[in-house]
Write a protein that holds these residues in place. Sequence first.
Motif, PDB file in Angstrom:
ATOM      1  N   GLY D 121     107.408   0.211  33.699  1.00 52.92           N
ATOM      2  CA  GLY D 121     106.664   0.513  34.930  1.00 52.92           C
ATOM      3  C   GLY D 121     105.264  -0.076  34.885  1.00 52.92           C
ATOM      4  O   GLY D 121     104.774  -0.635  35.873  1.00 52.92           O
ATOM      5  N   HIS D 122     104.640   0.032  33.744  1.00 57.60           N
ATOM      6  CA  HIS D 122     103.296  -0.519  33.576  1.00 57.60           C
ATOM      7  C   HIS D 122     103.311  -2.039  33.761  1.00 57.60           C
ATOM      8  O   HIS D 122     102.464  -2.596  34.485  1.00 57.60           O
ATOM      9  CB  HIS D 122     102.783  -0.158  32.177  1.00 57.60           C
ATOM     10  CG  HIS D 122     101.406  -0.635  31.907  1.00 57.60           C
ATOM     11  ND1 HIS D 122     100.306  -0.172  32.593  1.00 57.60           N
ATOM     12  CD2 HIS D 122     100.940  -1.564  31.030  1.00 57.60           C
ATOM     13  CE1 HIS D 122      99.224  -0.771  32.136  1.00 57.60           C
ATOM     14  NE2 HIS D 122      99.579  -1.630  31.194  1.00 57.60           N
ATOM     15  N   LEU D 123     104.267  -2.712  33.133  1.00 56.29           N
ATOM     16  CA  LEU D 123     104.366  -4.180  33.236  1.00 56.29           C
ATOM     17  C   LEU D 123     104.660  -4.622  34.667  1.00 56.29           C
ATOM     18  O   LEU D 123     104.269  -5.710  35.087  1.00 56.29           O
ATOM     19  CB  LEU D 123     105.456  -4.708  32.293  1.00 56.29           C
ATOM     20  CG  LEU D 123     105.080  -4.709  30.816  1.00 56.29           C
ATOM     21  CD1 LEU D 123     106.289  -5.086  29.962  1.00 56.29           C
ATOM     22  CD2 LEU D 123     103.926  -5.687  30.554  1.00 56.29           C
ATOM     23  N   ASP D 124     105.349  -3.778  35.428  1.00 56.17           N
ATOM     24  CA  ASP D 124     105.648  -4.112  36.815  1.00 56.17           C
ATOM     25  C   ASP D 124     104.374  -4.190  37.655  1.00 56.17           C
ATOM     26  O   ASP D 124     104.290  -4.968  38.611  1.00 56.17           O
ATOM     27  CB  ASP D 124     106.584  -3.043  37.393  1.00 56.17           C
ATOM     28  CG  ASP D 124     106.951  -3.304  38.831  1.00 56.17           C
ATOM     29  OD1 ASP D 124     107.827  -4.148  39.076  1.00 56.17           O
ATOM     30  OD2 ASP D 124     106.341  -2.678  39.727  1.00 56.17           O
ATOM     31  N   LYS D 125     103.383  -3.374  37.300  1.00 57.58           N
ATOM     32  CA  LYS D 125     102.116  -3.369  38.066  1.00 57.58           C
ATOM     33  C   LYS D 125     101.097  -4.334  37.472  1.00 57.58           C
ATOM     34  O   LYS D 125     100.438  -5.075  38.187  1.00 57.58           O
ATOM     35  CB  LYS D 125     101.507  -1.956  38.089  1.00 57.58           C
ATOM     36  CG  LYS D 125     102.418  -0.869  38.615  1.00 57.58           C
ATOM     37  CD  LYS D 125     102.374  -0.722  40.129  1.00 57.58           C
ATOM     38  CE  LYS D 125     103.431   0.275  40.589  1.00 57.58           C
ATOM     39  NZ  LYS D 125     103.692   0.258  42.023  1.00 57.58           N
TER      40      LYS D 125
END
Lengths: 179, 179, 179, 179
Positions: D121-125
């Motif tokens: 999720g972090h890498l997606d943002k």
Amino acid sequence: MHNKNIRVHSDEVTKATYNALERRHVTIEDIAEIVFTMQSPYNEGLTIEHCIQSVVRVLNKREVQHAVLVGIELDELAEKRMLSAPLQAIIEADEGLFGVDETLALGSVFTYGSIAVTTFGHLDKQKIGIIEKLDTKAGESVNTFLDDLVGSIAACAASRLAHRMRDLEEEGGTFADIP
Amino acid sequence: MHNKNIRVHSDEVTKATYNALERRHVTIEDIAEIVFTMQSPYNEGLTIEHCIQSVVRVLNKREVQHAVLVGIELDELAEKRMLSAPLQAIIEADEGLFGVDETLALGSVFTYGSIAVTTFGHLDKQKIGIIEKLDTKAGESVNTFLDDLVGSIAACAASRLAHRMRDLEEEGGTFADIP
Amino acid sequence: MHNKNIRVHSDEVTKATYNALERRHVTIEDIAEIVFTMQSPYNEGLTIEHCIQSVVRVLNKREVQHAVLVGIELDELAEKRMLSAPLQAIIEADEGLFGVDETLALGSVFTYGSIAVTTFGHLDKQKIGIIEKLDTKAGESVNTFLDDLVGSIAACAASRLAHRMRDLEEEGGTFADIP
Amino acid sequence: MHNKNIRVHSDEVTKATYNALERRHVTIEDIAEIVFTMQSPYNEGLTIEHCIQSVVRVLNKREVQHAVLVGIELDELAEKRMLSAPLQAIIEADEGLFGVDETLALGSVFTYGSIAVTTFGHLDKQKIGIIEKLDTKAGESVNTFLDDLVGSIAACAASRLAHRMRDLEEEGGTFADIP
Ligand SMILES: [Ca+2]
Ligand SMILES: [Ca+2]
Ligand SMILES: [Ca+2]
Ligand SMILES: [Ca+2]
């Protein structure tokens, strides 16, 4: 002891959910502010009031309410040192590899789709607003589950708004058109 | 109170997991029997011993151990009537729309891939072996979380075997070649 | 090529979803019958018409529509032998350890909560109604993704009904009170 | 056409996975760099070589390989404009509310536990390294699925390292002790 006839009314569950958050000093406005920080760059005309409404809608869902009640119960039992060893030590220390707090929160997050999942992951790393405060809270308080629950509610509310935004665009409007 | 230095050693967590299952009268063999029932039609030469080994491997995983400890803790607290209202009543009655037990169990199930997820769903409806007994247990005992945990461990062990079976086939063997 | 301005209107996506199911010979009634089989034992007064309405509501959701479009596209490309090796062979043969079909379907299932997840798992093993037919379809047709998509839509619609049933009970009614 | 006897050997699937990434100009080192950026603050003695080894282990998993093959196939078909309407337009434009790319990637992420989910999720943002480049790639290329697949592999490799780090600590070591 499966007495499936004696059921708790959903109004009572809703009330208990609000009470639990209040007891842990988390307000609807605190959560709405995280939502606003996440979504305002992408949603023209979005106000804190829209975010509050979205948080309230999320908090009306059964899956979310049950997760909040269980998570806060575990935090409070850990604070009172009423859990058995070694679970007491694991939850108290908020161990990095203990993932039940994230798993519990993810149950609700999944019901709001993949945008909610990625937003939840982002909030887990970039602790925004009240989540930051919960993570660094001093003294005897245990918020191992609460920070993930707040992140989960905020992620769900943000995903709701992203989907509503798209519906508004198709009708030629923006959040500025909604009171 | 995030004292990340005081950590519980993994051996202690493993031991607590086995103790918790024993305390709730669930044996490794009970779970292995469910695995055998599910997998023997598809796996030539599969024995109950292979299933026991697979269950043991699943029970060595951190995510599984944490889920077991939290779930059994909640069942035992509910039995002692130590949870707050309305959570006490919801867990005691094993309400059909309370899904935290499934959510907690699914956290481990996901780590064994999509076969584990569908097997878990199947076990939730077709209560096999010890799961059936847990579901209909009389008297004061609460097994709201335990039945899902057992289903989860069995589903994970079954998925492990399905993947191993395929590896064996590629090497030209079957489970009959493994002691 | 991220031209985010040229967007497909949601009405067009909805229409394409219905067309795709029709092209693959799956009707709303086929799916509603699975839902009725699953839910009628627990829902007094439930009719096939309630099930059809629930399926239609599920099919209006963006996440569900996108999954249907992608899954049926892959089945049809495999039928036309337009996929590259070795994916063509894997999808054509509907390999047991290929789990992308279940993963794609689970994306929608998660949005309807844990009851939907367990119902989906059950349908994956106990192939009911049209799912059975899809699984044994003869000749050149490939339904590797379609059977899971149908199971997913049925599981979501069943979960919706279980939650509505509870709301009705709290108001003192049953499905028999709904036209 | 369920010819379950003609099976693709796992070596062939592994080779096709590496070929697909190479064809899309993503190297193991590119992914390992994301992992290093994410994990080096928490893992004393971690080197890029450890990260490469972890990425290779992740890429050996069946669920990951299948997801990579399906996702890259869809990107390449979209580039060649071989998908049917409206899916062609949705994938080509990388629509924000299209979530099948995240869903597909999450299937593998789940198998590495909750740390992998939040990291994904972090890498997606926060698009790090090659993910940033893929997201802004000019011209005719479509990377709608690829950016999520890369994020997924990186998140899985990072989660593996976090769990290994803990095992090392219990033995009194760090990554500096591993060649
Ligand atoms: Ca936490
Ligand atoms: Ca249960
Ligand atoms: Ca299938
Ligand atoms: Ca993408």
